[in-house]
Design a protein around this motif. Structure first.
Motif, PDB file in Angstrom:
ATOM      1  N   ARG A   7       0.086   0.652  -6.406  1.00  0.00           N
ATOM      2  CA  ARG A   7      -1.125   0.977  -5.666  1.00  0.00           C
ATOM      3  C   ARG A   7      -1.234   0.161  -4.396  1.00  0.00           C
ATOM      4  N   GLY A   8      -0.822  -1.079  -4.463  1.00  0.00           N
ATOM      5  CA  GLY A   8      -0.994  -1.956  -3.310  1.00  0.00           C
ATOM      6  C   GLY A   8       0.070  -1.812  -2.251  1.00  0.00           C
ATOM      7  N   MET A   9       1.245  -1.274  -2.630  1.00  0.00           N
ATOM      8  CA  MET A   9       2.366  -1.166  -1.709  1.00  0.00           C
ATOM      9  C   MET A   9       2.991   0.223  -1.836  1.00  0.00           C
ATOM     10  N   GLN A  10       3.122   0.917  -0.730  1.00  0.00           N
ATOM     11  CA  GLN A  10       3.733   2.238  -0.719  1.00  0.00           C
ATOM     12  C   GLN A  10       4.837   2.290   0.328  1.00  0.00           C
ATOM     13  N   MET A  11       5.685   3.318   0.231  1.00  0.00           N
ATOM     14  CA  MET A  11       6.858   3.391   1.101  1.00  0.00           C
ATOM     15  C   MET A  11       7.018   4.794   1.662  1.00  0.00           C
TER      16      MET A  11
END
Length: 347
Positions: A103-107
């Motif tokens: 949830r906190g990091m996406q790519m």
């Protein structure tokens, strides 16, 4: 537990880095057998850096230097050999779960088409993640349409289309919308604009700049295009053969590169002015084999300033000035033994 509708809370305040990477290492075993010796490819070797809240850090380097592998390690798309990843001061895998990390990091990946499920409509692709995290179907679809508007695509036109029915630039906007659907605080962009033509690339870069400002995002921007990295980044990290060789504010690194490899990369940038075009190669030879990298400084086999100390001692990332500009080169380390190094001041 954080609700799916709200961004993950800011814990440490503005002074605490959002992402803190310590000693990240990934080696790929290859070969081996009954009589053959097993070898390893040192794809990422003891990489450490920080990304502050609200900033954009660019990562540059030749193909095969470990940029994309680093991104995949951060996203836990592959298992690392060693190292720690802290998200807002919390150790990922211990105090910070992988579900929270997702949830906190996406790519956003380079291939905009391969990143999307061809059997899902654009609206379904964007809504899929939020539904997995507990949002109702209706709310997820409303969020998807809102995000389409944010990335410049009219929902009434694009929501029910499939990936093959839109252009590459539009697909990449969809991928950006999908990455934002879980309200991440950090977005990793791995060559996200490199497959686009220049006019579309400029539009997507401006979109990313606007989204960062409006949503308070933090970016880790990976690219081989040095002009793009300078345009969008606050700081830049230069990688060579799996290691960090230079790191600092983007203007400091571009205007005064301290590592010979960085100078060679910048000298190879294409110029529109015929009088400024490079007539001789700024760097010679191919990168060494990552299975058996050179001892000492890994760049010494291609460096015009290499001396004996370069092949024997691994240079540490050392301050170039007081701006936070660092370089792993014996030429900037006082008393390193290199003829161009500063004189070590007496205590």
């Amino acid at each position: 537990m954080t609700t799916p509708l709200e961004p993950i809370a800011d814990i440490g305040g503005a002074a605490q880095p959002l992402l803190d990477v310590k000693g990240l290492t990934k080696h790929f075993p290859i070969g081996g057998g009954l009589f053959a010796e097993k070898k390893i490819v040192r794809a990422v070797d003891d990489v450490s850096f920080q990304v502050g809240k609200g900033e954009t850090v660019g990562i540059v380097g030749e193909s095969g230097c470990g940029k994309s592998t680093t991104a995949r390690l951060l996203m836990h798309l592959m298992e690392r050999n060693s190292g720690e990843i802290l998200f807002d001061g919390q150790l990922v895998g211990a105090t910070f779960s992988l579900r929270e990390l997702r949830r906190g990091m996406q790519m956003v990946f380079q291939d905009s088409y391969a990143s999307l499920n061809p059997r899902l409509t654009i609206e379904d692709s964007i809504a899929f993640g939020p539904k997995v995290h507990g949002i109702s179907d209706k709310a997820a679809r409303e969020l998807a349409r809102d995000l389409l508007t944010k990335v410049g695509l009219r929902p009434e036109v694009f929501a029910n289309r499939y990936p093959h029915e839109v252009s590459g630039g539009q697909r990449q906007r969809v991928n950006i919308a999908r990455a934002l659907a879980l309200k991440p605080r950090l977005v990793i962009l791995d060559e996200a604009v490199s497959a686009l033509d220049k006019s579309v690339e400029a539009q997507v870069l401006n979109l990313l700049t606007d989204l960062k400002r409006d949503l308070g995002l933090t970016y880790l921007f990976i690219s081989h295009d040095l002009n793009v990295v300078r345009y969008i980044s606050d700081r830049v990290l230069v990688m060579y053969l799996g290691q960090v060789v230079e790191l600092g504010p983007v203007d400091a690194v571009y205007d005064g590169p301290a590592h010979p490899y960085t100078r060679a990369l910048l000298a190879a940038m294409p110029a529109m002015d015929p009088d400024e075009r490079t007539m001789t190669p700024p760097i010679s030879g191919d990168p060494p084999n990552p299975i058996d990298p050179p001892s000492g400084c890994r760049f010494h086999t291609r460096c015009p300033f290499a001396e004996e100390v370069c092949s024997k001692v691994v240079p540490a990332l050392s301050p170039v000035d007081e701006s936070g500009h660092l370089a792993a080169c014996h030429q900037v380390i006082p008393g390193s033994g290199h003829s161009r190094a500063p004189v070590l001041e007496a205590a």
